[in-house]
Structures are given as structure tokens and as C-alpha cells.
Write a protein that holds these residues in place. Structure first.
Motif, PDB file in Angstrom:
ATOM      1  N   TRP A 231      -6.773  18.789  -0.946  1.00 60.20           N
ATOM      2  CA  TRP A 231      -6.790  17.205  -1.101  1.00 60.20           C
ATOM      3  C   TRP A 231      -5.665  16.737  -2.278  1.00 60.20           C
ATOM      4  O   TRP A 231      -5.207  15.850  -1.957  1.00 60.20           O
ATOM      5  CB  TRP A 231      -8.278  16.685  -1.351  1.00 60.20           C
ATOM      6  CG  TRP A 231      -9.048  16.735  -0.132  1.00 60.20           C
ATOM      7  CD1 TRP A 231     -10.198  17.334   0.072  1.00 60.20           C
ATOM      8  CD2 TRP A 231      -9.006  16.119   1.253  1.00 60.20           C
ATOM      9  NE1 TRP A 231     -10.937  17.277   1.308  1.00 60.20           N
ATOM     10  CE2 TRP A 231      -9.978  16.311   2.141  1.00 60.20           C
ATOM     11  CE3 TRP A 231      -8.007  15.391   1.685  1.00 60.20           C
ATOM     12  CZ2 TRP A 231     -10.147  15.891   3.307  1.00 60.20           C
ATOM     13  CZ3 TRP A 231      -8.014  14.979   2.881  1.00 60.20           C
ATOM     14  CH2 TRP A 231      -9.263  15.163   3.662  1.00 60.20           C
ATOM     15  N   ARG A 232      -6.046  17.372  -3.379  1.00 57.67           N
ATOM     16  CA  ARG A 232      -5.130  16.849  -4.633  1.00 57.67           C
ATOM     17  C   ARG A 232      -3.768  17.136  -4.332  1.00 57.67           C
ATOM     18  O   ARG A 232      -2.799  16.233  -4.434  1.00 57.67           O
ATOM     19  CB  ARG A 232      -5.795  17.395  -5.871  1.00 57.67           C
ATOM     20  CG  ARG A 232      -6.766  16.954  -6.430  1.00 57.67           C
ATOM     21  CD  ARG A 232      -7.020  17.410  -8.045  1.00 57.67           C
ATOM     22  NE  ARG A 232      -7.051  18.803  -8.031  1.00 57.67           N
ATOM     23  CZ  ARG A 232      -8.192  19.586  -7.950  1.00 57.67           C
ATOM     24  NH1 ARG A 232      -9.494  19.024  -7.899  1.00 57.67           N
ATOM     25  NH2 ARG A 232      -8.259  20.967  -7.896  1.00 57.67           N
ATOM     26  N   ALA A 233      -3.532  18.396  -3.732  1.00 57.20           N
ATOM     27  CA  ALA A 233      -1.977  18.724  -3.305  1.00 57.20           C
ATOM     28  C   ALA A 233      -1.550  17.618  -2.384  1.00 57.20           C
ATOM     29  O   ALA A 233      -0.433  17.244  -2.189  1.00 57.20           O
ATOM     30  CB  ALA A 233      -1.901  19.999  -2.748  1.00 57.20           C
ATOM     31  N   LEU A 234      -2.244  17.392  -1.258  1.00 56.52           N
ATOM     32  CA  LEU A 234      -1.953  16.366  -0.214  1.00 56.52           C
ATOM     33  C   LEU A 234      -1.633  15.001  -0.815  1.00 56.52           C
ATOM     34  O   LEU A 234      -0.699  14.220  -0.599  1.00 56.52           O
ATOM     35  CB  LEU A 234      -2.998  16.323   0.648  1.00 56.52           C
ATOM     36  CG  LEU A 234      -3.050  17.213   2.015  1.00 56.52           C
ATOM     37  CD1 LEU A 234      -4.421  17.130   2.700  1.00 56.52           C
ATOM     38  CD2 LEU A 234      -1.751  17.174   2.630  1.00 56.52           C
ATOM     39  N   LYS A 235      -2.408  14.613  -1.822  1.00 55.78           N
ATOM     40  CA  LYS A 235      -2.316  13.154  -2.540  1.00 55.78           C
ATOM     41  C   LYS A 235      -0.951  13.332  -3.149  1.00 55.78           C
ATOM     42  O   LYS A 235      -0.375  12.167  -3.161  1.00 55.78           O
ATOM     43  CB  LYS A 235      -3.621  12.969  -3.410  1.00 55.78           C
ATOM     44  CG  LYS A 235      -3.250  11.700  -4.152  1.00 55.78           C
ATOM     45  CD  LYS A 235      -4.682  11.465  -5.060  1.00 55.78           C
ATOM     46  CE  LYS A 235      -4.220  10.217  -5.943  1.00 55.78           C
ATOM     47  NZ  LYS A 235      -5.373  10.043  -7.086  1.00 55.78           N
ATOM     48  N   ASP A 236      -0.624  14.445  -3.901  1.00 58.87           N
ATOM     49  CA  ASP A 236       0.550  14.444  -4.671  1.00 58.87           C
ATOM     50  C   ASP A 236       1.982  14.607  -3.769  1.00 58.87           C
ATOM     51  O   ASP A 236       3.139  14.508  -4.352  1.00 58.87           O
ATOM     52  CB  ASP A 236       0.621  15.457  -5.693  1.00 58.87           C
ATOM     53  CG  ASP A 236      -0.636  15.238  -6.733  1.00 58.87           C
ATOM     54  OD1 ASP A 236      -0.832  13.934  -6.865  1.00 58.87           O
ATOM     55  OD2 ASP A 236      -0.990  16.170  -7.373  1.00 58.87           O
TER      56      ASP A 236
END
Length: 255
Positions: A88-93
Motif C-alpha cells: 500500500w505504501r509503495a502504491l501511494k508513493d
């Protein structure tokens, strides 16, 4: 259909940041056979950052699992196919890619083409253009920009798109090639198999639209270097599960 897509995009724009911000410590874990709004948000985000998903339907099937696994590989995450906090964090970034309408796309491409830098007379189509003695220098130039970020329309070391990267690298080596991928696809001699490729040749893929919409430089040993929309300039394998089915052919340009 267009209205439905618009509504979905609007819902996604509101809910996806909210999902990530309010569940930073406990983002929903999604995996094969999961379903619901969170899966739909996941599918929409993956599509927005350049991955192909046919149906934004809220059902975590084998296609979604495959795309999640590829995204994880591209972002140096554990390739489990399970969406956890790190995914999820990688998708956000990861920045979204806006393709817009066909008219918008055509206008963007026309503007990019008109603003392309000049490196001298364009090389001829349908024939080899790269002296064998220049291959190592060209590849060295290409590798010197590994890590440069991606930007649609980018054609300088500040940021590249795929065809802008190729044009810049070839220009630095005294060879003027067209600005756009579909025009670059007219260069050289078409290969009938990957075994005919040699370092310095060009490779092409179909991604966000039919035909040659992505390109790179073949390095040998099944590897190519390119400006990827998700990770910038990097080296990948032609046998990669994302690139292999999208490969449409190579062009032999070394003479």
C-alpha cells in the motif's frame, strides 16, 4: 461507459488517499479471492500507475494477483501477490500516469514532437544505423542515467519518458532518431526472433495503447534498458512476466 469510468475515477481520487492515511498502521490485507471496495481501489490505482487490468470489478482474481506480484517485483518488495502495508505504501508513493482522451493524447504527442531537440539530420528508416564500434559507448551512455525518474514528455536527464530517453542517448552519441516510439519503430530491420537481437538493437512493447508504445535498448543476455513508468531508467529482462507478453518485436539497427 465513459460516465461510469468517470464516477469510478472520482470515487477513487477521494477514497484512495483516505484509505492510506487513515489505515497507515493497519491497511487492509488483500489476497486471492478478496473482494469489495478496497479491491476496486487497489485495481484502479494499479491501472493508474501503468499496469494493465481489464476489469475494475472489486474481485481479487488471478489477474489482479499477477499484476500485484509484478508491481511488488518492480518495487523491490517481497513478490507474494498479497497486498500488505508495504505494498500500500509503495502504491501511494508511485505517481499516476494520466493518459486523458484520445484528442488530449494526440495533442500531447504533437507538442512533444514539436519540442524535440535536434541532433542533426534524422537517420533513414528500415536500415541499420548504428556503427558496431559505437555500441559499447552507446550502452555506457544509457547506463549512466540509471535511476533518472520517469515523466511523460521527459527528454532530459531531469526526467525521461521511454522514447525521449532513447532519443537523448542516441543524440549524445551523434545519432539523430525520431522522438516518438512509433516513429522509432520504423528504424532498422525487423527481427523474427529474440535470438537475432544483439546489444545496441531496439526492443518494443505494447503497453497503454495498441502498437509500439514502449521501447528500450537491448543489452544482451535477455536484458534491456529503458525508462519505465514505475521506476524510471532501469534494466529489465525480456522474459520478465510483465514485459514478455507485451513484447512486439525488436529492430536490428547495428551495422
Amino acid at each position: 461507459m465513459h460516465k461510469l469510468r468517470f464516477l469510478r475515477a472520482g470515487v477513487f481520487a477521494v477514497l484512495f488517499p483516505l484509505l492510506l492515511n487513515t489505515t497507515a498502521l493497519a491497511a487492509p490485507v488483500l489476497k486471492l479471492n478478496s473482494s469489495g471496495r478496497d479491491v476496486m481501489l487497489l485495481q484502479q490505482k494499479l491501472q493508474n500507475v501503468g499496469y494493465t487490468i481489464k476489469d475494475i470489478d472489486g474481485i481479487f482474481g488471478e489477474e489482479t494477483q499477477r499484476v500485484v506480484t509484478q508491481f511488488q517485483k518492480d518495487n523491490n518488495l517481497r513478490a507474494t501477490g498479497i497486498v500488505n502495508n508495504a505494498t500500500w505504501r509503495a502504491l501511494k508513493d508511485t505517481k499516476s500516469i494520466h493518459h486523458g482522451s484520445i484528442k488530449d493524447k494526440e495533442a500531447q504527442l504533437a507538442r512533444i514532437k514539436s519540442q524535440a531537440p535536434s541532433y542533426g539530420p534524422l537517420v533513414a528508416n528500415n536500415k541499420p544505423i548504428l556503427e558496431r564500434s559505437k555500441v559499447s559507448g552507446l550502452i555506457s551512455t544509457a547506463k549512466s542515467y540509471i535511476g533518472v525518474p520517469y515523466s511523460f514528455g521527459g527528454a532530459t536527464p531531469k526526467a525521461f519518458d521511454c522514447s525521449g530517453y532513447l532519443q537523448y542517448v542516441f543524440g549524445k552519441n551523434g545519432i539523430s532518431i525520431p522522438r516518438l516510439a512509433d516513429d522509432q519503430y520504423r528504424l532498422g530491420l525487423r527481427t523474427t526472433s529474440k535470438s537475432q537481437l544483439e546489444p545496441g538493437d531496439l526492443v518494443f512493447f505494447t503497453t497503454y495503447e495498441p502498437g509500439p508504445s514502449h521501447c528500450g535498448i537491448y543489452l544482451g543476455n535477455d536484458q534491456f534498458i529503458h525508462a519505465s513508468s514505475s521506476r524510471g531508467v532501469r534494466i529489465d529482462s525480456l522474459s520478465n512476466s510483465y514485459w514478455q507478453p507485451r513484447y512486439i518485436g525488436g529492430k536490428h539497427i547495428v551495422k
